[in-house]
Design a protein around this motif. Structure first.
Motif, PDB file in Angstrom:
ATOM      1  N   GLU A  37      15.541  16.442  20.881  1.00 32.46           N
ATOM      2  CA  GLU A  37      16.241  15.411  21.231  1.00 32.46           C
ATOM      3  C   GLU A  37      17.549  15.604  20.087  1.00 32.46           C
ATOM      4  OE1 GLU A  37      14.985  11.582  21.523  1.00 32.46           O
ATOM      5  OE2 GLU A  37      13.596  12.183  22.977  1.00 32.46           O
ATOM      6  N   LEU A  38      18.877  15.498  20.228  1.00 34.39           N
ATOM      7  CA  LEU A  38      19.829  15.813  19.252  1.00 34.39           C
ATOM      8  C   LEU A  38      20.831  14.646  19.305  1.00 34.39           C
ATOM      9  CD1 LEU A  38      20.199  19.509  19.878  1.00 34.39           C
ATOM     10  CD2 LEU A  38      19.033  18.548  17.873  1.00 34.39           C
ATOM     11  N   PRO A  39      21.613  14.452  18.499  1.00 29.60           N
ATOM     12  CA  PRO A  39      22.640  13.468  18.456  1.00 29.60           C
ATOM     13  C   PRO A  39      23.621  14.059  19.340  1.00 29.60           C
ATOM     14  CG  PRO A  39      22.738  14.424  16.478  1.00 29.60           C
ATOM     15  CD  PRO A  39      21.556  15.026  16.974  1.00 29.60           C
ATOM     16  N   ASN A  40      24.368  13.060  20.220  1.00 31.41           N
ATOM     17  CA  ASN A  40      25.368  13.413  21.109  1.00 31.41           C
ATOM     18  C   ASN A  40      26.808  13.385  20.070  1.00 31.41           C
ATOM     19  OD1 ASN A  40      27.076  14.007  23.276  1.00 31.41           O
ATOM     20  ND2 ASN A  40      26.883  12.068  24.095  1.00 31.41           N
ATOM     21  N   ASN A  41      27.023  14.687  19.487  1.00 28.23           N
ATOM     22  CA  ASN A  41      28.391  14.650  18.557  1.00 28.23           C
ATOM     23  C   ASN A  41      29.166  15.840  18.947  1.00 28.23           C
ATOM     24  OD1 ASN A  41      27.162  16.513  17.164  1.00 28.23           O
ATOM     25  ND2 ASN A  41      26.436  15.133  15.544  1.00 28.23           N
ATOM     26  N   LYS A  42      30.357  16.105  18.542  1.00 25.55           N
ATOM     27  CA  LYS A  42      30.860  17.409  18.977  1.00 25.55           C
ATOM     28  C   LYS A  42      30.465  18.517  18.497  1.00 25.55           C
ATOM     29  CE  LYS A  42      34.613  15.060  21.081  1.00 25.55           C
ATOM     30  NZ  LYS A  42      35.057  15.737  22.143  1.00 25.55           N
ATOM     31  N   ALA A  43      29.617  18.510  17.368  1.00 25.05           N
ATOM     32  CA  ALA A  43      29.036  19.883  16.815  1.00 25.05           C
ATOM     33  C   ALA A  43      27.947  20.261  17.734  1.00 25.05           C
ATOM     34  CB  ALA A  43      28.616  19.437  15.343  1.00 25.05           C
ATOM     35  N   VAL A  44      27.236  19.247  18.212  1.00 23.07           N
ATOM     36  CA  VAL A  44      25.983  19.766  19.127  1.00 23.07           C
ATOM     37  C   VAL A  44      26.654  20.108  20.585  1.00 23.07           C
ATOM     38  CG1 VAL A  44      23.831  18.878  20.323  1.00 23.07           C
ATOM     39  CG2 VAL A  44      24.291  18.266  17.914  1.00 23.07           C
ATOM     40  N   GLN A  45      27.729  19.408  21.077  1.00 23.50           N
ATOM     41  CA  GLN A  45      28.173  19.716  22.274  1.00 23.50           C
ATOM     42  C   GLN A  45      28.994  21.086  22.234  1.00 23.50           C
ATOM     43  OE1 GLN A  45      30.899  16.636  23.259  1.00 23.50           O
ATOM     44  NE2 GLN A  45      29.408  15.046  23.347  1.00 23.50           N
ATOM     45  N   GLY A  46      29.486  21.542  21.268  1.00 27.39           N
ATOM     46  CA  GLY A  46      30.033  22.782  21.101  1.00 27.39           C
ATOM     47  C   GLY A  46      28.815  23.885  21.111  1.00 27.39           C
ATOM     48  N   MET A  47      27.833  23.581  20.425  1.00 28.29           N
ATOM     49  CA  MET A  47      26.769  24.443  20.390  1.00 28.29           C
ATOM     50  C   MET A  47      26.222  24.697  21.521  1.00 28.29           C
ATOM     51  SD  MET A  47      24.968  23.691  16.662  1.00 28.29           S
ATOM     52  CE  MET A  47      23.653  24.501  16.696  1.00 28.29           C
ATOM     53  N   VAL A  48      25.860  23.581  22.270  1.00 23.43           N
ATOM     54  CA  VAL A  48      25.426  23.584  23.775  1.00 23.43           C
ATOM     55  C   VAL A  48      26.202  24.340  24.674  1.00 23.43           C
ATOM     56  CG1 VAL A  48      24.624  22.087  25.678  1.00 23.43           C
ATOM     57  CG2 VAL A  48      23.631  21.455  23.153  1.00 23.43           C
ATOM     58  N   PHE A  49      27.616  23.995  24.729  1.00 22.00           N
ATOM     59  CA  PHE A  49      28.544  24.555  25.465  1.00 22.00           C
ATOM     60  C   PHE A  49      28.256  26.227  25.510  1.00 22.00           C
ATOM     61  CE2 PHE A  49      32.518  26.332  26.682  1.00 22.00           C
ATOM     62  CZ  PHE A  49      32.547  25.969  27.795  1.00 22.00           C
ATOM     63  N   GLN A  50      28.144  26.862  23.947  1.00 24.91           N
ATOM     64  CA  GLN A  50      28.073  27.993  23.840  1.00 24.91           C
ATOM     65  C   GLN A  50      26.801  28.935  24.682  1.00 24.91           C
ATOM     66  OE1 GLN A  50      27.374  29.382  19.776  1.00 24.91           O
ATOM     67  NE2 GLN A  50      28.900  30.987  19.938  1.00 24.91           N
ATOM     68  N   VAL A  51      25.506  28.082  24.703  1.00 27.26           N
ATOM     69  CA  VAL A  51      24.428  28.824  25.215  1.00 27.26           C
ATOM     70  C   VAL A  51      24.143  27.853  26.674  1.00 27.26           C
ATOM     71  CG1 VAL A  51      23.505  29.674  23.211  1.00 27.26           C
ATOM     72  CG2 VAL A  51      23.155  27.302  23.846  1.00 27.26           C
ATOM     73  N   LYS A  52      25.117  27.372  27.316  1.00 28.64           N
ATOM     74  CA  LYS A  52      24.724  26.614  28.528  1.00 28.64           C
ATOM     75  C   LYS A  52      24.038  27.438  29.388  1.00 28.64           C
ATOM     76  CE  LYS A  52      29.218  27.342  30.622  1.00 28.64           C
ATOM     77  NZ  LYS A  52      30.255  27.930  29.628  1.00 28.64           N
ATOM     78  N   HIS A  53      24.109  28.649  29.401  1.00 30.89           N
ATOM     79  CA  HIS A  53      23.531  29.350  30.464  1.00 30.89           C
ATOM     80  C   HIS A  53      22.044  29.498  30.275  1.00 30.89           C
ATOM     81  CE1 HIS A  53      24.668  32.225  27.418  1.00 30.89           C
ATOM     82  NE2 HIS A  53      23.915  33.068  27.781  1.00 30.89           N
ATOM     83  N   LEU A  54      21.489  29.159  29.103  1.00 31.23           N
ATOM     84  CA  LEU A  54      20.164  29.115  28.653  1.00 31.23           C
ATOM     85  C   LEU A  54      19.400  27.994  28.486  1.00 31.23           C
ATOM     86  CD1 LEU A  54      20.715  31.855  25.827  1.00 31.23           C
ATOM     87  CD2 LEU A  54      19.940  32.302  28.118  1.00 31.23           C
ATOM     88  N   VAL A  55      20.342  26.846  28.528  1.00 29.41           N
ATOM     89  CA  VAL A  55      19.483  25.656  28.334  1.00 29.41           C
ATOM     90  C   VAL A  55      19.723  24.579  29.353  1.00 29.41           C
ATOM     91  CG1 VAL A  55      19.530  25.908  25.858  1.00 29.41           C
ATOM     92  CG2 VAL A  55      21.600  24.746  26.942  1.00 29.41           C
ATOM     93  N   LYS A  56      19.213  23.549  29.555  1.00 25.72           N
ATOM     94  CA  LYS A  56      19.286  22.394  30.458  1.00 25.72           C
ATOM     95  C   LYS A  56      19.570  21.167  29.684  1.00 25.72           C
ATOM     96  CE  LYS A  56      15.920  20.230  32.489  1.00 25.72           C
ATOM     97  NZ  LYS A  56      14.711  19.766  33.457  1.00 25.72           N
ATOM     98  N   VAL A  57      20.492  20.302  29.841  1.00 29.00           N
ATOM     99  CA  VAL A  57      20.761  19.159  28.959  1.00 29.00           C
ATOM    100  C   VAL A  57      20.803  17.836  29.901  1.00 29.00           C
ATOM    101  CG1 VAL A  57      22.683  18.188  27.362  1.00 29.00           C
ATOM    102  CG2 VAL A  57      22.487  20.700  27.816  1.00 29.00           C
ATOM    103  N   GLU A  58      20.262  16.966  29.119  1.00 33.72           N
ATOM    104  CA  GLU A  58      20.055  15.459  29.628  1.00 33.72           C
ATOM    105  C   GLU A  58      20.524  14.493  28.971  1.00 33.72           C
ATOM    106  OE1 GLU A  58      16.163  14.810  31.307  1.00 33.72           O
ATOM    107  OE2 GLU A  58      15.850  16.795  31.431  1.00 33.72           O
ATOM    108  N   GLU A  59      21.020  13.666  29.011  1.00 31.83           N
ATOM    109  CA  GLU A  59      21.556  12.638  28.467  1.00 31.83           C
ATOM    110  C   GLU A  59      20.271  11.555  28.284  1.00 31.83           C
ATOM    111  OE1 GLU A  59      25.352  10.962  29.878  1.00 31.83           O
ATOM    112  OE2 GLU A  59      26.683  12.322  28.754  1.00 31.83           O
ATOM    113  N   ILE A  60      20.298  10.932  27.128  1.00 31.16           N
ATOM    114  CA  ILE A  60      19.100  10.040  27.027  1.00 31.16           C
ATOM    115  C   ILE A  60      19.770   8.756  26.653  1.00 31.16           C
ATOM    116  CG2 ILE A  60      16.988   9.232  25.535  1.00 31.16           C
ATOM    117  CD1 ILE A  60      16.640  12.200  25.083  1.00 31.16           C
TER     118      ILE A  60
END
Length: 60
Positions: A37-60
């Motif tokens: 679980e990570l905070p929903n901020n611009k830094a984390v969103q950018g990291m997730v976008f970079q590896v979006k083909h390897l991860v699944k993301v859900e909002e909590i």
């Protein structure tokens, strides 16, 4: 907008480029099907976008 994101590693980064491997490690993901679980901020969103083909993301 949710204040946290649940990020799950769903594909192995073995064949990924080194930059993506480091990003997965920086997100705190170590094994397949493990979540963090990570905070929903611009830094984390950018990291997730970079590896979006390897991860699944859900909002909590």
């Amino acid at each position: 907008m949710a204040d946290k994101l649940k990020v799950t590693l769903v594909k192995s980064p073995i064949g990924a480029i080194p930059k993506h491997k480091k990003t997965i490690e920086a997100l705190g993901l170590k094994k397949l099907n493990k979540s963090v679980e990570l905070p929903n901020n611009k830094a984390v969103q950018g990291m997730v976008f970079q590896v979006k083909h390897l991860v699944k993301v859900e909002e909590i």
